[in-house]
Design a protein around this motif. Structure first.
Motif, mmCIF file in Angstrom:
data_model
loop_
_atom_site.group_PDB
_atom_site.id
_atom_site.type_symbol
_atom_site.label_atom_id
_atom_site.label_comp_id
_atom_site.label_asym_id
_atom_site.label_seq_id
_atom_site.Cartn_x
_atom_site.Cartn_y
_atom_site.Cartn_z
ATOM 1 N N GLY A 1 49.090 -26.187 65.221
ATOM 2 C CA GLY A 1 48.098 -26.704 66.150
ATOM 3 C C GLY A 1 48.577 -27.988 66.794
ATOM 4 O O GLY A 1 49.741 -28.366 66.689
ATOM 5 N N PRO A 2 47.660 -28.673 67.448
ATOM 6 C CA PRO A 2 48.068 -29.889 68.162
ATOM 7 C C PRO A 2 48.549 -30.967 67.209
ATOM 8 O O PRO A 2 47.906 -31.246 66.195
ATOM 9 C CB PRO A 2 46.804 -30.322 68.895
ATOM 10 N N LYS A 3 49.683 -31.535 67.521
ATOM 11 C CA LYS A 3 50.234 -32.615 66.714
ATOM 12 C C LYS A 3 49.938 -33.961 67.358
ATOM 13 O O LYS A 3 50.180 -34.994 66.769
ATOM 14 C CB LYS A 3 51.736 -32.433 66.542
ATOM 15 N N GLY A 4 49.445 -33.928 68.554
ATOM 16 C CA GLY A 4 49.126 -35.144 69.271
ATOM 17 C C GLY A 4 48.576 -34.784 70.632
ATOM 18 O O GLY A 4 48.503 -33.612 70.992
ATOM 19 N N ASN A 5 48.196 -35.801 71.359
ATOM 20 C CA ASN A 5 47.619 -35.562 72.664
ATOM 21 C C ASN A 5 47.423 -36.882 73.375
ATOM 22 O O ASN A 5 47.800 -37.930 72.856
ATOM 23 C CB ASN A 5 46.279 -34.831 72.512
ATOM 24 N N VAL A 6 46.814 -36.810 74.529
ATOM 25 C CA VAL A 6 46.412 -37.986 75.283
ATOM 26 C C VAL A 6 44.900 -38.084 75.166
ATOM 27 O O VAL A 6 44.196 -37.094 75.352
ATOM 28 C CB VAL A 6 46.824 -37.863 76.766
ATOM 29 N N ALA A 7 44.402 -39.241 74.845
ATOM 30 C CA ALA A 7 42.957 -39.465 74.749
ATOM 31 C C ALA A 7 42.536 -40.438 75.843
ATOM 32 O O ALA A 7 43.072 -41.544 75.937
ATOM 33 C CB ALA A 7 42.589 -40.017 73.377
ATOM 34 N N ASP A 8 41.628 -40.005 76.690
ATOM 35 C CA ASP A 8 41.081 -40.877 77.722
ATOM 36 C C ASP A 8 39.983 -41.736 77.121
ATOM 37 O O ASP A 8 39.135 -41.243 76.378
ATOM 38 C CB ASP A 8 40.503 -40.046 78.871
ATOM 39 N N VAL A 9 40.019 -43.009 77.433
ATOM 40 C CA VAL A 9 38.975 -43.943 77.015
ATOM 41 C C VAL A 9 38.623 -44.809 78.223
ATOM 42 O O VAL A 9 39.429 -44.911 79.159
ATOM 43 C CB VAL A 9 39.435 -44.834 75.826
ATOM 44 N N PRO A 10 37.451 -45.410 78.239
ATOM 45 C CA PRO A 10 37.120 -46.305 79.342
ATOM 46 C C PRO A 10 38.203 -47.379 79.502
ATOM 47 O O PRO A 10 38.576 -48.039 78.540
ATOM 48 C CB PRO A 10 35.782 -46.914 78.925
ATOM 49 N N GLY A 11 38.752 -47.496 80.675
ATOM 50 C CA GLY A 11 39.780 -48.494 80.951
ATOM 51 C C GLY A 11 41.194 -47.964 80.884
ATOM 52 O O GLY A 11 42.146 -48.678 81.180
ATOM 53 N N GLY A 12 41.386 -46.705 80.494
ATOM 54 C CA GLY A 12 42.740 -46.166 80.426
ATOM 55 C C GLY A 12 42.832 -44.968 79.497
ATOM 56 O O GLY A 12 41.910 -44.181 79.380
ATOM 57 N N PHE A 13 43.975 -44.858 78.836
ATOM 58 C CA PHE A 13 44.211 -43.752 77.916
ATOM 59 C C PHE A 13 45.204 -44.197 76.870
ATOM 60 O O PHE A 13 45.838 -45.245 76.990
ATOM 61 C CB PHE A 13 44.751 -42.521 78.656
ATOM 62 N N PHE A 14 45.324 -43.408 75.806
ATOM 63 C CA PHE A 14 46.370 -43.667 74.820
ATOM 64 C C PHE A 14 46.915 -42.343 74.314
ATOM 65 O O PHE A 14 46.281 -41.304 74.433
ATOM 66 C CB PHE A 14 45.885 -44.562 73.671
ATOM 67 N N LEU A 15 48.110 -42.406 73.795
ATOM 68 C CA LEU A 15 48.774 -41.244 73.219
ATOM 69 C C LEU A 15 48.655 -41.343 71.708
ATOM 70 O O LEU A 15 48.762 -42.422 71.148
ATOM 71 C CB LEU A 15 50.259 -41.248 73.602
ATOM 72 N N TYR A 16 48.422 -40.197 71.059
ATOM 73 C CA TYR A 16 48.375 -40.223 69.602
ATOM 74 C C TYR A 16 49.172 -39.062 69.029
ATOM 75 O O TYR A 16 49.406 -38.061 69.688
ATOM 76 C CB TYR A 16 46.934 -40.202 69.083
#
Length: 79
Positions: free
Chosen positions: A51-66
């Motif tokens: 399954g997914p080992k990581g992704n991009v998460a959108d948050v108010p003000g930008g995004f982060f990679l996990y």
């Protein structure tokens, strides 16, 4: 096994100079990801790197990679 998240390589490198509200959103979402992993994978023994080992998460003000790894959820941020 306890799921947790951490900045990689270090908090100052990842979010240094970012607006505090943005950092708070990253940390809030990272906490949610850890809770989801702990429910889905319980003690970690069922985690088989499928399954997914990581992704991009959108948050108010930008995004982060996990990235999800068996011992921790590692959170990195991009502004």
């Amino acid at each position: 096994m306890t799921w947790r998240w951490e900045y990689d390589p270090a908090e100052e490198y990842v979010v240094g100079g970012s607006p505090p509200a943005f950092v708070a959103e990253i940390e809030k979402r990272a906490d949610e990801l850890v809770r989801a992993a702990s429910v889905f994978y319980l003690d970690g023994t069922s985690y088989r790197e499928a399954g997914p080992k990581g992704n991009v998460a959108d948050v108010p003000g930008g995004f982060f990679l996990y990235l999800i790894v068996r011992d921790t959820s590692v959170c990195t941020s991009t502004r």
